[in-house]
Design a protein around this motif. Structure first.
Motif, mmCIF file in Angstrom:
data_model
loop_
_atom_site.group_PDB
_atom_site.id
_atom_site.type_symbol
_atom_site.label_atom_id
_atom_site.label_comp_id
_atom_site.label_asym_id
_atom_site.label_seq_id
_atom_site.Cartn_x
_atom_site.Cartn_y
_atom_site.Cartn_z
ATOM 1 N N GLU A 191 0.833 -1.206 0.000
ATOM 2 C CA GLU A 191 0.000 0.000 0.000
ATOM 3 C C GLU A 191 0.869 1.258 0.000
ATOM 4 O OE1 GLU A 191 -4.119 -1.087 2.275
ATOM 5 O OE2 GLU A 191 -2.287 -1.125 3.493
ATOM 6 N N LYS A 192 1.995 1.209 0.680
ATOM 7 C CA LYS A 192 2.919 2.352 0.672
ATOM 8 C C LYS A 192 3.427 2.619 -0.739
ATOM 9 C CE LYS A 192 4.762 1.954 5.416
ATOM 10 N NZ LYS A 192 4.434 0.616 5.909
ATOM 11 N N LEU A 193 3.777 1.548 -1.447
ATOM 12 C CA LEU A 193 4.281 1.708 -2.818
ATOM 13 C C LEU A 193 3.184 2.231 -3.740
ATOM 14 C CD1 LEU A 193 6.490 -1.510 -3.130
ATOM 15 C CD2 LEU A 193 7.181 0.814 -2.537
ATOM 16 N N ASN A 194 1.957 1.803 -3.497
ATOM 17 C CA ASN A 194 0.827 2.313 -4.274
ATOM 18 C C ASN A 194 0.620 3.796 -3.997
ATOM 19 O OD1 ASN A 194 -2.418 2.872 -4.086
ATOM 20 N ND2 ASN A 194 -1.883 1.660 -5.879
ATOM 21 N N PHE A 221 11.483 1.649 5.873
ATOM 22 C CA PHE A 221 12.020 2.991 5.646
ATOM 23 C C PHE A 221 12.929 3.070 4.424
ATOM 24 C CE2 PHE A 221 15.515 6.079 6.437
ATOM 25 C CZ PHE A 221 14.774 7.249 6.344
ATOM 26 N N TYR A 222 13.943 2.247 4.353
ATOM 27 C CA TYR A 222 14.913 2.342 3.258
ATOM 28 C C TYR A 222 14.276 2.006 1.917
ATOM 29 C CZ TYR A 222 18.442 2.691 6.933
ATOM 30 O OH TYR A 222 19.180 3.100 8.016
ATOM 31 N N HIS A 223 13.366 1.048 1.922
ATOM 32 C CA HIS A 223 12.669 0.669 0.677
ATOM 33 C C HIS A 223 11.871 1.862 0.145
ATOM 34 C CE1 HIS A 223 10.652 -2.873 -1.603
ATOM 35 N NE2 HIS A 223 10.436 -1.753 -2.267
ATOM 36 N N LYS A 230 14.096 4.708 -1.297
ATOM 37 C CA LYS A 230 14.574 4.372 -2.643
ATOM 38 C C LYS A 230 13.480 4.579 -3.683
ATOM 39 C CE LYS A 230 16.603 0.639 -5.396
ATOM 40 N NZ LYS A 230 17.074 -0.786 -5.382
ATOM 41 N N GLU A 231 12.270 4.133 -3.376
ATOM 42 C CA GLU A 231 11.176 4.241 -4.339
ATOM 43 C C GLU A 231 10.803 5.692 -4.615
ATOM 44 O OE1 GLU A 231 8.509 2.967 -7.144
ATOM 45 O OE2 GLU A 231 10.046 1.804 -6.094
ATOM 46 N N LEU A 232 10.748 6.513 -3.571
ATOM 47 C CA LEU A 232 10.446 7.935 -3.756
ATOM 48 C C LEU A 232 11.514 8.610 -4.608
ATOM 49 C CD1 LEU A 232 9.314 8.874 -0.134
ATOM 50 C CD2 LEU A 232 7.903 9.124 -2.183
ATOM 51 N N ALA A 233 12.775 8.312 -4.301
ATOM 52 C CA ALA A 233 13.886 8.949 -5.008
ATOM 53 C C ALA A 233 13.896 8.590 -6.484
ATOM 54 C CB ALA A 233 15.210 8.569 -4.354
ATOM 55 N N THR A 234 13.561 7.335 -6.814
ATOM 56 C CA THR A 234 13.576 6.920 -8.222
ATOM 57 C C THR A 234 12.501 7.635 -9.032
ATOM 58 O OG1 THR A 234 12.129 5.011 -7.764
ATOM 59 C CG2 THR A 234 14.507 4.627 -7.705
ATOM 60 N N ARG A 235 11.476 8.177 -8.348
ATOM 61 C CA ARG A 235 10.423 8.932 -9.049
ATOM 62 C C ARG A 235 10.795 10.399 -9.239
ATOM 63 N NH1 ARG A 235 5.507 5.895 -9.613
ATOM 64 N NH2 ARG A 235 5.913 3.852 -8.705
ATOM 65 N N LEU A 261 23.063 6.458 8.055
ATOM 66 C CA LEU A 261 22.770 7.669 7.294
ATOM 67 C C LEU A 261 23.315 7.554 5.874
ATOM 68 C CD1 LEU A 261 21.653 10.495 7.037
ATOM 69 C CD2 LEU A 261 23.722 11.385 8.115
ATOM 70 N N LYS A 262 24.514 7.031 5.739
ATOM 71 C CA LYS A 262 25.110 6.885 4.407
ATOM 72 C C LYS A 262 24.269 5.960 3.532
ATOM 73 C CE LYS A 262 29.437 5.931 1.989
ATOM 74 N NZ LYS A 262 28.772 5.194 0.887
ATOM 75 N N LYS A 263 23.737 4.889 4.124
ATOM 76 C CA LYS A 263 22.877 3.971 3.368
ATOM 77 C C LYS A 263 21.659 4.711 2.833
ATOM 78 C CE LYS A 263 20.097 -0.252 3.891
ATOM 79 N NZ LYS A 263 19.673 -1.333 4.817
ATOM 80 N N ALA A 264 21.040 5.524 3.689
ATOM 81 C CA ALA A 264 19.854 6.272 3.266
ATOM 82 C C ALA A 264 20.205 7.281 2.181
ATOM 83 C CB ALA A 264 19.229 6.975 4.469
ATOM 84 N N VAL A 265 21.342 7.955 2.328
ATOM 85 C CA VAL A 265 21.788 8.938 1.330
ATOM 86 C C VAL A 265 22.058 8.243 0.000
ATOM 87 C CG1 VAL A 265 23.635 10.540 0.709
ATOM 88 C CG2 VAL A 265 22.702 10.556 3.029
#
Length: 535
Positions: A161-164, A190-192, A195-200, A219-223
């Motif tokens: 649902e989050k991805l939708n 969170f990390y998933h 990534k999905e928001l950033a790719t959009r 933090l580096k992983k999230a960045v």
């Protein structure tokens, strides 16, 4: 402030000025409207306007001939508008359109103008920003938490649902999403989601207590996944006071370490501070701490009496104290190498007066002094609840603002874009002529508008006066004398149809003495605001 940030701000105001000059013409708007048709390109179904802006910015896209034709039309209109605004087209293109996040913002502005014409403040086709309360899960017990965060709710959105939801926000043109909570960084999704928001191409940020990001690798992983900005909460320069406020030993140490890590990694960041009597007393210490860490941005957040914050309402600032706080913020920024802001919408008025008309600083945003700042301020329009941003709860409920939890729909049952366009509460908030009391007649209403959340929580009038403003001093004094109205704000509304049948716009009878008639005038004088009443 960096020269590049100032330049981006200048180019943004040039672009917005161009839109007002050219797209205020009905013929120009009619040329834009065909580009609102959606096309599925590169696996994403978005309006031709978005793809046309991408082509104009220099991206290579395989698309139908009609989209290329629309790109030519957009180019012609923008070129003409920027020329009339005496701007540099290449500078605007470089600073704005080649940044996918800002390009999305330009998209919703242009679509808004195409649909609604030029309005002040501007009505947008979609929000610039979504504050997504990603989860109710939290490892802290903060005294001012608007969410009363604790354990995750059983009704929270699943990962699917989050991805939708992300897909819906993408299609609505949302430029930025701030993940909040609760504490978003401790949730397994969170990390998933980052990534999905950033790719959009959506600017992705996180509001955090800093516990997770005190570990630099986290933090580096999230960045690396696309996180662009973090905002870490600090309540005091004194570690013991901060830890006591947050309810967790070691909270201050983790928060400051997270900010240090942000500085080292070079990610854009800010220090978030509650705006109350206690932080006013130690503003120098807090700003010294920020400078010692290397922080670039400090944001003082309005105290809104909702959630657990109702229990610390005695620390809220009086109108006089808030006025002095905002003036101090402005003058502190002038003498420090810091970007210092407040979410109080009255800050636009304060900066306009303190700078003698040279500067207008909308809440959350700073671009420095230039001749076009008023254009940007009027586009942003102060409080943006339901206008330029919206809140989303962990279960998918949409609200005007996370501090104004009035449900207007749920993305499980209705697409976000439809909620944004059809919500009666949203459309009410977009019409400043619907204001009541002093705010309706205030000469600064188009750059301020008062905090709608504070107006509601203190008076139960969502379109009423924000009692934190010095112009509304008598409203605050009546509340201090009679107390806040009770009853309606405690109702748990399940949908907007119920909300609109309840007395959302109820104003207690004792406010009748402070409401402003059409004959009341507000004058701006050198040295401050003066109210002149005519019988």
């Amino acid at each position: 402030m960096g020269e590049s940030k100032r330049n981006n701000g200048n180019q943004l105001t040039t672009a917005l000025t161009a839109f007002k000059l050219i797209l205020g013409n009905p013929l120009a708007r009619s040329l834009i409207k065909p580009s609102l048709k959606k096309y599925k390109i590169e696996g994403r179904e978005l309006p031709g306007l978005y793809w046309a802006l991408s082509i104009y910015a220099g991206e290579s896209i395989k698309c139908p001939f009609m989209v290329r034709f629309q790109a030519g039309t957009i180019k012609l209109l923008l070129k003409l508008g920027i020329k009339v605004a005496r701007g540099d087209e290449e500078a605007v293109k470089e600073a704005l359109l080649r940044d996918p996040h800002i390009r999305r913002g330009i998209w919703v502005v242009l679509e808004g103008i195409a649909k609604y014409g030029v309005t002040v403040p501007q009505k947008l086709a979609g929000p610039f920003l979504i504050v997504w309360n990603f989860t109710n899960m939290c490892n802290f017990r903060c005294k001012h938490c608007y969410q009363r965060a604790d354990k995750p709710l059983s009704s929270e959105l699943s990962l699917e649902e989050k991805l939708n939801l992300i897909d819906q926000l993408d299609k609505a043109g949302v430029a930025a999403v701030a993940l909040s909570g609760g504490e978003p960084t401790i949730h397994p999704d969170f990390y998933h989601v980052v990534k999905e928001l950033a790719t959009r191409g959506i600017h992705t940020s996180a509001a955090t207590n800093g516990w997770t990001f005190a570990n630099k690798e986290n933090l580096k992983k999230a960045v690396d996944l696309g996180l662009k900005y973090i905002e870490v909460s600090i309540d005091s320069a004194n570690p013991k006071k901060h830890d006591e406020f947050r309810g967790i030993p070691g909270a201050w140490e983790h928060a400051t370490k997270a900010l240090e890590n942000a500085v080292k990694l070079g990610i854009s960041h800010g220090m978030a501070v509650i705006m109350n009597k206690e932080t006013f007393e130690e503003i120098d210490g807090i700003l010294d701490l920020a400078e010692n860490i290397g922080v670039k941005r400090v944001i003082f957040f309005n105290l809104v009496p909702t959630g657990r914050a109702e229990e610390i309402i005695k620390t809220d600032l009086s109108p006089e104290e808030r006025e002095e706080f905002m003036k101090e913020v402005y003058h502190q920024m002038k003498k420090r190498k810091l970007e210092i802001l407040t979410t109080a919408p009255q800050y636009a008025r304060v900066t306009l007066l303190e700078s003698q008309g040279k500067n207008v600083t909308p809440a959350h945003f700073y671009i420095g002094e230039n001749n076009a700042v008023r254009t940007l301020a009027e586009f942003i329009g102060g409080c943006g609840a339901g206008r330029i941003y919206a809140g989303i709860e962990p279960d998918g409920t949409v609200t005007p603002c996370v501090f104004l939890p009035l449900p207007v729909g749920n993305i499980r049952t209705k697409p976000f874009k439809e909620i944004w366009e059809t919500s009666r509460i949203f459309n009410l908030l977009r019409d400043r002529n619907s204001f009541t009391g002093q705010c309706k007649n205030c000469p600064y209403r188009n750059i301020c508008g008062g905090c709608r959340a504070r107006a509601y929580h203190y008076t139960l009038d969502i379109m009423g006066d924000d009692p934190g403003c010095i112009i509304n001093k008598r409203v605050w004094e009546d509340i201090m004398k009679h107390g806040k109205p009770t009853g309606v704000s405690e109702v748990n509304w399940v949908d907007e149809s119920v909300a609109m049948r309840l007395p959302v716009l109820y104003v207690p009878s004792y406010y009748s003495a402070v409401e402003v008639s059409g004959e009341n005038l507000l004058e701006m004088e050198e040295g401050g605001i003066k109210e002149r009443l005519h019988a």
